[in-house]
Design an enzyme around this catalytic site. Structure first.
Site, PDB file in Angstrom:
ATOM      1  CE1 TYR A   1      21.899 109.901  66.641  1.00  0.00           C
ATOM      2  CE2 TYR A   1      20.228 109.114  68.158  1.00  0.00           C
ATOM      3  CZ  TYR A   1      21.435 109.744  67.929  1.00  0.00           C
ATOM      4  OH  TYR A   1      22.166 110.195  68.988  1.00  0.00           O
TER       5      TYR A   1
ATOM      6  CE  LYS B   1      23.388 112.906  69.558  1.00  0.00           C
ATOM      7  NZ  LYS B   1      22.373 112.621  70.523  1.00  0.00           N
TER       8      LYS B   1
END
Ligand code: FBP
Length: 305
Positions: free
Chosen positions: A171, A204
């Site tokens: 992220y 992810k």
């Protein structure tokens, strides 16, 4: 359990891994309603850590009970459930062996000003709890990104040696990125590629927008543009994950309308992404609604892309 051709092909991409790690990747891929397809839907519930209990669970108070999330993931026929140490410990005996679990081993919280995470669990915890994988978040672009990447290097090596899989939440966030930059296409692809290079088995990232943020990348993206279409953007991220040789899943984000989430899932599927990791959009809805939404997501991943 007989592995499908698709799962065997995916396992062949992980050329250096031992049989334990490959078995755990297979366990995740061979569980639930998408078993054997190479697509996955995972339930992540670490938002209590990241955002606090009320912001996470007040919309559906059943979620205050860690058992609820296991039940939701199992009833929905998901591939895996990811959670912090305390939540897995609070449900360990009741759900041992029911669904593959991913122990999130680092966390941030909303009471911090700096973009960093604390290591909150160990590989030994993951083994003790019967987990298939550890999950680790890095914040590419944060002031602490290199320390986080080094922590990941150590934990990933230990997890792999113990036969576990490694899932990396990548992220981008930090002083040089505004909100647009955090999900810009070039930055999301860069974050996914860093996760692949650091040795993640499953990557992810957040769904990318059409924005291009890094000045140094703008010329390249204007010479080699990515089509202005969500599926093409997901395909670009898949390319950044070793041209599809690493599994990549996309997060669901804040709770939103079912149609908007399902359209995103259609685009992930069309772009060759391996699935979704849907937290708030699942556990913040009443259970019946969540089960219907997860079933619709699974149906999309089962259909021909
Ligand atoms: P959501 O589907 O709820 O977005 O969950 C995915 C996730 O990665 C969680 O694991 C994590 O807690 C959360 O997103 C972080 O969200 P944010 O970056 O918005 O703080």
């Amino acid at each position: 359990m007989k592995l499908t051709r698709k799962v065997k092909e995916i396992l062949s991409w992980y050329e250096s891994d031992n049989p334990g790690t490959k078995s755990n990747i297979a366990r995740i891929l061979m569980t639930g309603k998408l078993a054997g397809t190479g697509r996955m839907v995972i339930l992540p519930v670490d938002q209590g850590f990241e955002h606090g209990p009320a912001r996470s669970f007040a919309p559906n108070p059943a979620g205050y009970d860690p058992h609820y999330h296991f039940e939701l993931a199992i009833e929905a026929g998901l591939n895996a459930y990811a959670a912090p140490l305390g939540a897995l410990e609070a449900s360990a005996a009741s759900f041992a062996g029911c669904i593959p679990t991913i122990l999130k081993v680092n966390h941030s919280n909303s009471l911090a000003t700096l973009k960093d995470q604390a290591v909150t669990a160990t590989v030994a915890d993951a083994l003790r709890l019967g987990c298939s994988a550890i999950g680790f978040t890095i914040y590419p672009s944060s002031e602490f990104q290199f320390e986080m990447i080094e922590e990941l290097r150590e934990l990933a090596a230990e997890a792999k040696a113990a036969g576990l899989a490694v899932v990396v939440w990548s992220y981008p966030r930090g002083p040089m990125l505004d909100k647009t930059g955090e999900t810009a296409l070039d930055i999301a692809a860069y974050a996914a590629h860093i996760a692949a290079l650091v040795g993640a088995h499953i990557i992810k990232v957040k769904p990318p927008t059409a924005a291009i943020s890094l000045d140094a990348a703008k010329k390249t993206y204007s010479s080699y543009p990515v089509e202005d279409d969500a599926a093409a953007r997901f395909a670009h991220i898949v390319k950044a994950c070793f041209n599809g040789r690493r599994l990549v899943v996309f997060s669901g984000g804040e709770a939103k309308g079912a149609d908007s989430l399902l359209n995103e899932v259609r685009a992930i599927h069309a772009g060759g992404g391996n699935g979704s990791i849907v937290g708030r959009n699942a556990f913040q809805r009443p259970k019946e609604e969540a089960l219907k939404l997860l079933s619709d997501i699974i149906d999309i991943y089962k259909s021909k892309p």
